[in-house]
Write an enzyme that holds these catalytic residues in place. Sequence first.
Site, short mmCIF file in Angstrom:
data_model
loop_
_atom_site.label_atom_id
_atom_site.label_comp_id
_atom_site.label_asym_id
_atom_site.label_seq_id
_atom_site.Cartn_x
_atom_site.Cartn_y
_atom_site.Cartn_z
N HIS A 13 25.53 51.85 58.08
CA HIS A 13 26.22 52.22 59.35
C HIS A 13 25.19 52.84 60.30
O HIS A 13 24.79 53.99 60.14
CB HIS A 13 27.34 53.24 59.07
CG HIS A 13 28.13 53.59 60.29
ND1 HIS A 13 29.50 53.52 60.33
CD2 HIS A 13 27.76 54.01 61.52
CE1 HIS A 13 29.93 53.88 61.53
NE2 HIS A 13 28.88 54.19 62.27
N HIS A 15 23.67 53.04 64.59
CA HIS A 15 23.71 52.72 66.02
C HIS A 15 22.28 52.55 66.53
O HIS A 15 21.48 53.48 66.42
CB HIS A 15 24.39 53.86 66.80
CG HIS A 15 25.82 54.05 66.40
ND1 HIS A 15 26.86 53.40 67.01
CD2 HIS A 15 26.37 54.79 65.40
CE1 HIS A 15 28.00 53.74 66.42
NE2 HIS A 15 27.73 54.59 65.43
N LEU A 16 22.00 51.38 67.09
CA LEU A 16 20.64 51.12 67.60
C LEU A 16 20.57 51.12 69.12
O LEU A 16 19.48 51.17 69.67
CB LEU A 16 20.13 49.77 67.09
CG LEU A 16 19.69 49.72 65.63
CD1 LEU A 16 19.31 48.29 65.24
CD2 LEU A 16 18.52 50.66 65.37
N ARG A 17 21.75 51.04 69.78
CA ARG A 17 21.78 50.96 71.26
C ARG A 17 21.04 49.71 71.74
O ARG A 17 20.87 48.76 71.00
CB ARG A 17 21.20 52.23 71.91
CG ARG A 17 21.69 53.54 71.32
CD ARG A 17 23.18 53.73 71.44
NE ARG A 17 23.55 55.10 71.10
CZ ARG A 17 24.73 55.45 70.63
NH1 ARG A 17 25.68 54.56 70.41
NH2 ARG A 17 25.00 56.71 70.38
N HIS A 174 31.84 56.94 57.65
CA HIS A 174 31.48 58.34 57.87
C HIS A 174 32.62 59.30 57.53
O HIS A 174 33.10 60.04 58.40
CB HIS A 174 30.97 58.58 59.30
CG HIS A 174 31.74 57.88 60.39
ND1 HIS A 174 33.10 57.97 60.53
CD2 HIS A 174 31.31 57.10 61.41
CE1 HIS A 174 33.47 57.27 61.58
NE2 HIS A 174 32.40 56.72 62.12
N ALA A 264 29.31 62.78 71.60
CA ALA A 264 29.29 62.91 70.13
C ALA A 264 28.22 62.03 69.53
O ALA A 264 28.12 60.85 69.86
CB ALA A 264 30.65 62.51 69.58
O1 DOR Z 1 29.32 60.85 66.50
C1 DOR Z 1 29.47 59.66 66.70
N1 DOR Z 1 28.63 58.96 67.52
N2 DOR Z 1 30.49 59.05 66.13
C2 DOR Z 1 30.80 57.79 66.41
O2 DOR Z 1 31.77 57.32 65.89
C3 DOR Z 1 30.03 57.01 67.41
C4 DOR Z 1 28.67 57.55 67.58
C5 DOR Z 1 27.99 57.01 68.81
O3 DOR Z 1 28.03 55.80 69.06
O4 DOR Z 1 27.37 57.79 69.52
ZN ZN Z 2 29.13 55.20 64.04
#
Ligand code: DOR
Ligand code: ZN
Length: 345
Positions: A13, A15-17, A174, A264
């Site tokens: 899991h 996130h790479l943006r 998560h 977040a």
């Molecule tokens: O804290 C988080 N950041 N929870 C998520 O579900 C998404 C993530 C984000 O893409 O920044």
């Molecule tokens: Zn996530």
Amino acid sequence: MVKLKLTRPDDWHLHLRQGSLMSSVVEMTARQMGRAVVMPNLSPPIRTVGESLKYRSEIIASLPKQSSFNPLMTLYLTDQTTKQDIIDASQNEHVYAVKLYPAGATTNSDDGVTALSSLYSTIEQMQKEEMPLLIHGEVTHAEVDVFDREKVFIETILDPLLKRFPELKVVLEHITTKEAVDFVTDASQDIAATITAHHLLANRNHMFLGGIKPHYYCLPVLKRRAPHQESLIKAATSGNPRFFLGTDSAPHDRLHKESACGCAGVFSAHAAIELYAEAFDKANKIERLEGFASHYGADFYGLDRNKDTIMLEKKSWQVPDIFEFSGAEVVPFFSGEDLSWRLVS
Ligand code: DOR
Ligand code: ZN
């Protein structure tokens, strides 16, 4: 020097943006992980196989030349996702799962699902194709306390969903609560959970110690030490193959986190495996790290485990205060603090 050799881990899991931020962070993950399940919550989101393949080629193009890192792609489930989208995804070798964000639950979730009941034929197709549904498990109703949103989601959405689709393959992402640990432990069907390093190493006190600490703010939000953080540590270090590594590493510019309405996300890709080693070692269970980090996720997804290995050594080092990426400053998890394990490059 104490050393620990592990099958190369994977991040289930991540996130790479996009753009320059992606180019800056992807190398950190590729240095440690063989593969990563890449989240589709871009703006606009990745909804089709075509969009997903384009995104994948951008990721590959920003990797160092000799890297064999394999990004495993996901589609973003919307109210409009069709059966045919699922058939297309399951016929594609690079798309591995579909991600459910309840609309409004987190970063870039405005296009998420507003009513699961309108998607039953799509989900039925996922069950048929054995395509995993990855779930951000929180309800979004304003009247539900932020700290109870995962628990209420399990009771009111997930449990009924699994009863309707008893063979659906699900990863509850998560997880943050004892209720989620118990639910996954007791589930009879093919359901697993990822656990982040930050939910193992921190609890909600860290967010408020000495003042509000925006870099600890993530979703689902950190919970109490007892029983929640303790349950997560117990589950991760238990050797139960339904719990495996997923960092949810999510880079955000410092200015967007240190703001009147901070966003977040915790960035942990800079030291992912070292952070998990810290948590497992603290629990006196370092020998269980390899299963959690390198075996169980691949087994759940029906993939081969990585063939190569990495080496960690027990040597204290200090995490940088900040990463200055082109166009963004990112404050990492454990910023300025010491970690006791280090990846030997
Ligand atoms: O804290 C988080 N950041 N929870 C998520 O579900 C998404 C993530 C984000 O893409 O920044
Ligand atoms: Zn996530």
